[in-house]
Design an enzyme around this catalytic site. Structure first.
Site, PDB file in Angstrom:
ATOM      1  N   CYS A 145       0.859  -1.184   0.000  1.00  0.00           N
ATOM      2  CA  CYS A 145       0.000   0.000   0.000  1.00  0.00           C
ATOM      3  C   CYS A 145       0.896   1.234   0.000  1.00  0.00           C
ATOM      4  O   CYS A 145       2.124   1.132   0.145  1.00  0.00           O
ATOM      5  CB  CYS A 145      -0.898  -0.004   1.234  1.00  0.00           C
ATOM      6  SG  CYS A 145       0.043   0.087   2.788  1.00  0.00           S
TER       7      CYS A 145
ATOM      8  N   HIS B   1       5.735  -4.980   8.700  1.00  0.00           N
ATOM      9  CA  HIS B   1       5.775  -6.374   9.131  1.00  0.00           C
ATOM     10  C   HIS B   1       5.982  -7.327   7.956  1.00  0.00           C
ATOM     11  O   HIS B   1       5.041  -7.930   7.445  1.00  0.00           O
ATOM     12  CB  HIS B   1       4.495  -6.724   9.904  1.00  0.00           C
ATOM     13  CG  HIS B   1       4.479  -6.165  11.288  1.00  0.00           C
ATOM     14  ND1 HIS B   1       3.322  -5.947  12.002  1.00  0.00           N
ATOM     15  CD2 HIS B   1       5.496  -5.783  12.100  1.00  0.00           C
ATOM     16  CE1 HIS B   1       3.628  -5.453  13.184  1.00  0.00           C
ATOM     17  NE2 HIS B   1       4.932  -5.339  13.266  1.00  0.00           N
TER      18      HIS B   1
ATOM     19  N   CYS C 138       2.498   5.869   8.880  1.00  0.00           N
ATOM     20  CA  CYS C 138       1.587   6.003   7.744  1.00  0.00           C
ATOM     21  C   CYS C 138       0.673   7.209   7.978  1.00  0.00           C
ATOM     22  O   CYS C 138       0.110   7.346   9.075  1.00  0.00           O
ATOM     23  CB  CYS C 138       0.744   4.731   7.599  1.00  0.00           C
ATOM     24  SG  CYS C 138      -0.552   4.906   6.357  1.00  0.00           S
TER      25      CYS C 138
ATOM     26  N   HIS D  58      -0.501  -4.791  19.528  1.00  0.00           N
ATOM     27  CA  HIS D  58      -0.053  -4.442  18.174  1.00  0.00           C
ATOM     28  C   HIS D  58       0.591  -3.062  18.221  1.00  0.00           C
ATOM     29  O   HIS D  58       0.082  -2.158  18.898  1.00  0.00           O
ATOM     30  CB  HIS D  58      -1.234  -4.451  17.198  1.00  0.00           C
ATOM     31  CG  HIS D  58      -0.826  -4.329  15.762  1.00  0.00           C
ATOM     32  ND1 HIS D  58      -0.537  -3.109  15.184  1.00  0.00           N
ATOM     33  CD2 HIS D  58      -0.612  -5.260  14.794  1.00  0.00           C
ATOM     34  CE1 HIS D  58      -0.184  -3.295  13.919  1.00  0.00           C
ATOM     35  NE2 HIS D  58      -0.219  -4.596  13.658  1.00  0.00           N
TER      36      HIS D  58
ATOM     37  N   GLU E 142       0.588  -0.567  16.282  1.00  0.00           N
ATOM     38  CA  GLU E 142      -0.293   0.556  15.919  1.00  0.00           C
ATOM     39  C   GLU E 142      -1.207   0.930  17.075  1.00  0.00           C
ATOM     40  O   GLU E 142      -1.430   2.117  17.357  1.00  0.00           O
ATOM     41  CB  GLU E 142      -1.120   0.220  14.675  1.00  0.00           C
ATOM     42  CG  GLU E 142      -1.934   1.419  14.200  1.00  0.00           C
ATOM     43  CD  GLU E 142      -2.892   1.120  13.055  1.00  0.00           C
ATOM     44  OE1 GLU E 142      -3.940   1.785  12.989  1.00  0.00           O
ATOM     45  OE2 GLU E 142      -2.584   0.234  12.236  1.00  0.00           O
TER      46      GLU E 142
ATOM     47  N   SER F 289       1.733  -9.685  10.739  1.00  0.00           N
ATOM     48  CA  SER F 289       1.062  -8.633   9.968  1.00  0.00           C
ATOM     49  C   SER F 289      -0.445  -8.732  10.192  1.00  0.00           C
ATOM     50  O   SER F 289      -1.080  -9.695   9.769  1.00  0.00           O
ATOM     51  CB  SER F 289       1.384  -8.800   8.478  1.00  0.00           C
ATOM     52  OG  SER F 289       0.473  -8.077   7.691  1.00  0.00           O
ATOM     53  N   SER F 290      -1.005  -7.722  10.850  1.00  0.00           N
ATOM     54  CA  SER F 290      -2.434  -7.739  11.162  1.00  0.00           C
ATOM     55  C   SER F 290      -3.280  -7.823   9.901  1.00  0.00           C
ATOM     56  O   SER F 290      -4.199  -8.625   9.800  1.00  0.00           O
ATOM     57  CB  SER F 290      -2.803  -6.483  11.959  1.00  0.00           C
ATOM     58  OG  SER F 290      -4.200  -6.404  12.139  1.00  0.00           O
ATOM     59  N   ASN F 291      -2.963  -6.992   8.890  1.00  0.00           N
ATOM     60  CA  ASN F 291      -3.830  -6.979   7.703  1.00  0.00           C
ATOM     61  C   ASN F 291      -3.745  -8.291   6.925  1.00  0.00           C
ATOM     62  O   ASN F 291      -4.714  -8.732   6.333  1.00  0.00           O
ATOM     63  CB  ASN F 291      -3.540  -5.755   6.819  1.00  0.00           C
ATOM     64  CG  ASN F 291      -2.264  -5.858   6.035  1.00  0.00           C
ATOM     65  OD1 ASN F 291      -2.233  -6.454   4.971  1.00  0.00           O
ATOM     66  ND2 ASN F 291      -1.186  -5.284   6.556  1.00  0.00           N
TER      67      ASN F 291
ATOM     68  N   SER G 245       1.976  -5.310   3.358  1.00  0.00           N
ATOM     69  CA  SER G 245       3.427  -5.146   3.558  1.00  0.00           C
ATOM     70  C   SER G 245       4.239  -6.220   2.835  1.00  0.00           C
ATOM     71  O   SER G 245       5.438  -6.360   3.062  1.00  0.00           O
ATOM     72  CB  SER G 245       3.758  -5.137   5.053  1.00  0.00           C
ATOM     73  OG  SER G 245       3.098  -6.177   5.726  1.00  0.00           O
TER      74      SER G 245
END
Length: 316
Positions: free
Chosen positions: A17, A46, A101, A129, A131, A228-230, A273
């Site tokens: 992204c 990540h 970000c 996390h 973030e 990586s959360s996403n 990522s």
């Protein structure tokens, strides 16, 4: 023996992204400007491949500011940091660059704005996390309360149910978050939310693309890191979309081929990522075993770009 046929549904958008792209550029440009080593507090994004590549170029990854020498530049990761971190870097007169970000920074600003208006904040996010730690660390302790599930909403103790606002981590499951927001609004009708969901465009787009291939594919491979959360949310979204089997893989070598035995169609996507190079590696591995027909399934087009900080665009 002829290879068995396989339809490969390639999700689009997938992979990097704009925030990840910017964060990686920041590290590369900092090394170019100040020379190696440049220190990075926490993994810049990540993904092990990305981190190892930047380490080879001269980045040193540490977990705390105390691990950085005062005479070398330090970069804060894309996930964001508590307010105390840049404050301490400034106190130590360190050169630092914030690679947070811009969409995460937007959530930080939102939380501060609500707090200045006298509201207590409820954050929807994952405990531990980076973030979440960074966003909660924008305000004094107790001003931001964390909920992870609708069940947490029922238990959370607030100062004044009439003076509340909520924010969310940017990389959550869109569907899960809708449920939690509904629970918050049911229990606290006066709660204020963002004008637009905090979940970032890239997370939303990648989840929509996975939903589009979830009902078609016998299995889905999500290229991404376990932290990586996403990426992990994409695995969950695939299962929820009706895919019988979904698997998170860091590299092609991590594919569980036994689990793919007998499949006729596979979906492939990548977390925000994960570089495209690793997606191509997975496609090549599939082509070695199957007679592959690739079908790209595009649900959105992305043209977002974030500028790097001015200090890196200036010469010298």
């Amino acid at each position: 023996m002829p290879k068995p046929p396989l339809t490969l549904y390639l999700a689009a958008p997938r992979g990097f992204c704009a925030g990840v792209d910017r964060a990686i550029k920041i590290v590369e440009m900092a090394i170019e400007k100040w020379g190696a080593p440049v220190y990075v507090r926490h993994e810049i994004v990540h993904n092990k491949y990305v981190v190892d590549d930047l380490r080879d170029k001269g980045a040193v990854f540490v977990e705390e500011l105390d691990d950085c020498p005062g005479d070398r530049p330090v970069i804060f990761s894309a996930h964001g940091v508590p307010k105390a971190v840049p404050a301490e870097a400034a106190r130590r007169e360190m050169v630092y660059v914030d690679a947070t970000c811009p969409l995460v920074s937007k959530v930080h600003i939102e939380a501060e704005r609500h707090s200045q208006a006298g509201l207590q904040i409820i954050m929807i996010g994952h405990a531990g996390h980076p973030e979440t730690i960074g966003t909660m660390g924008q305000l004094p302790e107790g001003e931001v309360l964390l909920v992870e599930t609708p069940a947490d909403v029922a238990k959370v103790g607030v100062r004044d149910p009439e003076q509340l606002a909520f924010v969310t981590q940017t990389t959550l499951s869109v569907d899960d978050t809708i449920e939690i927001v509904a629970a918050l609004k049911a229990r606290f009708p006066a709660i204020q939310g963002p004008h637009k969901e905090d979940i970032c465009y890239a997370t939303t787009n990648r989840q929509e693309a996975v939903k589009a291939i979830g009902s078609k594919a016998d299995a889905i491979l999500v290229v991404g890191a376990p932290n990586s959360s996403n990426s992990r949310r994409l695995v969950e979204v695939a299962r929820r979309a009706g895919c019988p089997y979904s698997q998170l893989v860091q590299r092609a070598e991590n594919i569980d081929w036994r689990a793919l035995d007998g499949v006729r169609s596979v979906g492939v996507t990548a977390g925000a990522s994960a570089p495209e190079l690793l997606v191509e590696e997975v496609i090549d591995a599939l082509k070695q075993r199957y007679d592959v027909t690739v079908e790209e399934v595009e649900t959105a087009q992305e043209n977002v770009e974030f500028k790097v900080p001015r200090v890196l665009r200036q010469a010298g």
